[in-house]
Design a protein around this motif. Sequence first.
Motif, PDB file in Angstrom:
ATOM      1  N   LYS A 163      31.446  55.285  35.889  1.00 52.29           N
ATOM      2  CA  LYS A 163      31.386  54.272  34.824  1.00 52.29           C
ATOM      3  C   LYS A 163      31.895  52.927  35.302  1.00 52.29           C
ATOM      4  O   LYS A 163      32.673  52.835  36.242  1.00 52.29           O
ATOM      5  N   MET A 164      31.452  51.889  34.595  1.00 54.46           N
ATOM      6  CA  MET A 164      31.945  50.540  34.856  1.00 54.46           C
ATOM      7  C   MET A 164      33.188  50.315  34.001  1.00 54.46           C
ATOM      8  O   MET A 164      33.238  50.767  32.855  1.00 54.46           O
ATOM      9  N   ASP A 165      34.151  49.596  34.538  1.00 55.16           N
ATOM     10  CA  ASP A 165      35.364  49.303  33.768  1.00 55.16           C
ATOM     11  C   ASP A 165      35.004  48.383  32.598  1.00 55.16           C
ATOM     12  O   ASP A 165      34.631  47.225  32.798  1.00 55.16           O
ATOM     13  N   ALA A 166      35.120  48.915  31.376  1.00 53.59           N
ATOM     14  CA  ALA A 166      34.613  48.219  30.190  1.00 53.59           C
ATOM     15  C   ALA A 166      35.442  47.005  29.813  1.00 53.59           C
ATOM     16  O   ALA A 166      35.077  46.246  28.924  1.00 53.59           O
ATOM     17  N   HIS A 167      36.559  46.820  30.510  1.00 53.28           N
ATOM     18  CA  HIS A 167      37.405  45.677  30.203  1.00 53.28           C
ATOM     19  C   HIS A 167      36.752  44.369  30.673  1.00 53.28           C
ATOM     20  O   HIS A 167      37.032  43.295  30.139  1.00 53.28           O
ATOM     21  N   PHE A 168      35.881  44.466  31.700  1.00 59.84           N
ATOM     22  CA  PHE A 168      35.325  43.257  32.310  1.00 59.84           C
ATOM     23  C   PHE A 168      33.966  42.902  31.721  1.00 59.84           C
ATOM     24  O   PHE A 168      33.329  43.707  31.053  1.00 59.84           O
ATOM     25  N   SER A 169      33.519  41.688  32.012  1.00 57.15           N
ATOM     26  CA  SER A 169      32.201  41.250  31.555  1.00 57.15           C
ATOM     27  C   SER A 169      31.158  41.683  32.585  1.00 57.15           C
ATOM     28  O   SER A 169      31.473  41.900  33.752  1.00 57.15           O
ATOM     29  N   PRO A 170      29.888  41.808  32.161  1.00 64.49           N
ATOM     30  CA  PRO A 170      28.824  42.161  33.103  1.00 64.49           C
ATOM     31  C   PRO A 170      28.800  41.215  34.305  1.00 64.49           C
ATOM     32  O   PRO A 170      28.644  41.654  35.441  1.00 64.49           O
ATOM     33  N   LYS A 171      28.999  39.939  34.029  1.00 67.32           N
ATOM     34  CA  LYS A 171      28.945  38.949  35.103  1.00 67.32           C
ATOM     35  C   LYS A 171      30.046  39.214  36.137  1.00 67.32           C
ATOM     36  O   LYS A 171      29.795  39.205  37.341  1.00 67.32           O
ATOM     37  N   TYR A 172      31.275  39.460  35.623  1.00 66.72           N
ATOM     38  CA  TYR A 172      32.390  39.708  36.541  1.00 66.72           C
ATOM     39  C   TYR A 172      32.124  40.951  37.368  1.00 66.72           C
ATOM     40  O   TYR A 172      32.324  40.971  38.591  1.00 66.72           O
ATOM     41  N   LEU A 173      31.679  42.023  36.710  1.00 66.21           N
ATOM     42  CA  LEU A 173      31.433  43.280  37.418  1.00 66.21           C
ATOM     43  C   LEU A 173      30.366  43.095  38.494  1.00 66.21           C
ATOM     44  O   LEU A 173      30.502  43.590  39.619  1.00 66.21           O
ATOM     45  N   PHE A 174      29.324  42.365  38.148  1.00 67.13           N
ATOM     46  CA  PHE A 174      28.219  42.169  39.085  1.00 67.13           C
ATOM     47  C   PHE A 174      28.712  41.473  40.351  1.00 67.13           C
ATOM     48  O   PHE A 174      28.439  41.878  41.466  1.00 67.13           O
ATOM     49  N   ARG A 175      29.501  40.430  40.139  1.00 64.20           N
ATOM     50  CA  ARG A 175      30.041  39.662  41.255  1.00 64.20           C
ATOM     51  C   ARG A 175      31.014  40.519  42.082  1.00 64.20           C
ATOM     52  O   ARG A 175      30.967  40.541  43.302  1.00 64.20           O
ATOM     53  N   PHE A 176      31.889  41.227  41.370  1.00 59.61           N
ATOM     54  CA  PHE A 176      32.894  42.062  42.045  1.00 59.61           C
ATOM     55  C   PHE A 176      32.225  43.085  42.957  1.00 59.61           C
ATOM     56  O   PHE A 176      32.549  43.189  44.144  1.00 59.61           O
ATOM     57  N   PHE A 177      31.271  43.830  42.408  1.00 57.95           N
ATOM     58  CA  PHE A 177      30.638  44.852  43.240  1.00 57.95           C
ATOM     59  C   PHE A 177      29.786  44.218  44.338  1.00 57.95           C
ATOM     60  O   PHE A 177      29.752  44.710  45.462  1.00 57.95           O
ATOM     61  N   GLY A 178      29.133  43.099  44.004  1.00 62.11           N
ATOM     62  CA  GLY A 178      28.360  42.405  45.028  1.00 62.11           C
ATOM     63  C   GLY A 178      29.224  42.051  46.226  1.00 62.11           C
ATOM     64  O   GLY A 178      28.847  42.265  47.389  1.00 62.11           O
ATOM     65  N   ARG A 179      30.413  41.547  45.961  1.00 62.81           N
ATOM     66  CA  ARG A 179      31.323  41.166  47.051  1.00 62.81           C
ATOM     67  C   ARG A 179      31.778  42.382  47.839  1.00 62.81           C
ATOM     68  O   ARG A 179      31.953  42.322  49.052  1.00 62.81           O
TER      69      ARG A 179
END
Lengths: 258, 414
Positions: free
Chosen positions: A98-114
């Motif tokens: 699962k994705m950590d629901a605390h974050f926004s889609p944008k933040y998660l996308f960037r985080f995993f991308g990095r």
Amino acid sequence: MVEVQHVTKIYKLNKKQMEEQKAKNNMKVAVKNVSVTAHEGEIFGILGPNGAGKTTLLRCVSTLLDPTEGTILVNGHDTVKEGEAVRRSIAFLTNEVKMDAHFSPKYLFRFFGRLYGIPDDVISMRQKELFEYFNITEFEDKRVEELSTGMKQKVSIAVSLVHDPSIVIFDEPTNGLDIITARAVTDYLKLLKERGKLVIISTHIMPEAQKLCDRMAMIIQGSCVFQGTLEEALQGTHAEDLEDAFFELYRKTMEVES
Amino acid sequence: MKNVNIIMRKELYRVFSDKKLIFGLFILPAILVVGMFLLMAALASSLLADWEEHEPTVALYQAPESFMDYIQDYETSTGIYEIGSTIYHISDVMDDAELKVCKDQIYNGDLDLILSFPENFDSQVANYMGAESIPEIQTFYNPSEDYSDNAHRDILDQVLEKYRKVLLEQRVGDLESLTIFTIDETNEESVIQNDNKAQGKLLGSVVPYMVTILLFASAMNLGTDSFAGEKERGTMASLLMTPVKRSQIVYGKLFALMILSGLSALIYGGSMIFAMPLFYRTLGALTGQDLQFSAGQMVMLMVLIVTLVFLYVAAIALFSTFAKNMKEASTYVTPAYLIVTVVGMLSIFKGDDITLIQYLIPIFGPTIALKNIFTLDLTVGGFVLAMVSNLVVGAFFAWLTAKLFYKEKIMFNA
Ligand SMILES: Nc1ncnc2c1ncn2[C@@H]1O[C@H](COP(=O)(O)OP(=O)(O)O)[C@@H](O)[C@H]1O
Ligand SMILES: [Mg+2]
């Protein structure tokens, strides 16, 4: 390409699990000597009833579990010895990841991308494309916990695909989704196939598999009882549709067992 | 290293983007500590005021004429005397029966003090016949009643002692001839101490205890959530699916935890040091001198705190990794918390007699070292060993946690 070679996965059960599964010994053979091969440009289905071992097999392919016996090669890389290389070329979607629901889609996308080492401008491009396809853009700054179940699932898919993997593994892709979201997901899987990716899904819903899968493997009680195209499945069992074919195979397997 | 940094920043962002967490971790501790001290100070000063306002009641039995003459000077109106700055209500006891009633009143806290003189006190004093016939004044009071205890002390000091001198002067004339020597009558510099060390002794006995417990407590919630909580929610798996090395995931999380719990502990400690003088000033017990830390002490304090945070965070991570969910994690971590608490308490009483090598004992050595910084007793050798102890044990726990991250039984219960 994914090559599963004589893979067996045995879980060691603790006392509580033994009671729950009413097992007589502490070994649970979840996958039994399975060999399948799937290629780029196809949707490959792992079919079977609940408890057949589908998820276990997919977790092994995704490097989360090590096979007890046998080997799995993903684009030529061994899942045990070269886990990092394998993870670079796959996406694994399942409701246990699962994705950590605390974050926004944008933040998660960037985080995993990095974490995949993708340059920021490429991440932005991927984000634009995926968020637009799944209609996330409007909600990209909201926390995932504020989104609907369907939207959460879409975010999860989009984020998992940040690194543009050549192989997408999807455990029960439409499980728990409403009809509209389910359609958006299956349509995207077809799109991925058209772009030359390998898509592996697991499902116990035969009509869905019949519509979606180019080739398939049927797993019953951990063993692979059939592997081939839809036509081959229908011909071999003289069945009208995949569901009938499945029950025919299921009946035969049970006969052999008893 | 880049990945460690990415993961660490995400963990930090998670906390700093959550108002509730910020409040609980950084604001609430300060409010609590300052509030607690202010409350204590308020209670103490209202207690003092209460004592000062109280007008003690004293009963005299068979009081001799000379005594009545003596306290006459203090009488403001009938039965009311002002001695020092305190108003006393002094009455006479008629007979033995009434004396008995008075004693019961003392017992119940209704009367503060009885002074009982022997019969013929004045003539016994006047006709001194040697050691046999020295008259005895008896006092009756109740030490478990603050009013009674205070009245007893004050009457003895300010009335009976002076009264004795008056009688003595009558007998021998010149009192000074009886004085063999005085002590520190004119010496105002009698007390030679390092004020820092004196205050340090006080701070040193509580601060290390507080610091180690607070460090652990603030790391506990965050740590169990970051390791066991993520596992329970299934978000750990999404990290494990990336090509990042699992040890880097562990280290990223550990660094973030160190920063967060270090910060939280700093706020605790800071507000404590800020609030303590407030407390003392109200009590008038200390002159409000500030504790002066030398640069060396500061560096040692910081290094010890940082390495101790590392050790605690690594230990919490290790235990939480074994757990399947938050509930299990807090069960596993609680015994460690108890150990830290007990060792912290031990450190209040021990420390002066610690050998150099004992600074290496995990948790114990470094806690004592913290204490000894305040009392200026920490040697460089002791400091280095305490630091090494923290680092080595912490690194071992971190390494073990990273190893566990590769075990599918632990990470996926499989
Ligand atoms: N972590 C585990 N520990 C022990 N047994 C497990 C574990 N996960 C799955 N199993 C067992 O292995 C078998 C296959 O499970 P799974 O792969 O989840 O099946 P499917 O996905 O086809 O429903 C089931 O009998 C299940 O109870
Ligand atoms: Mg499953």
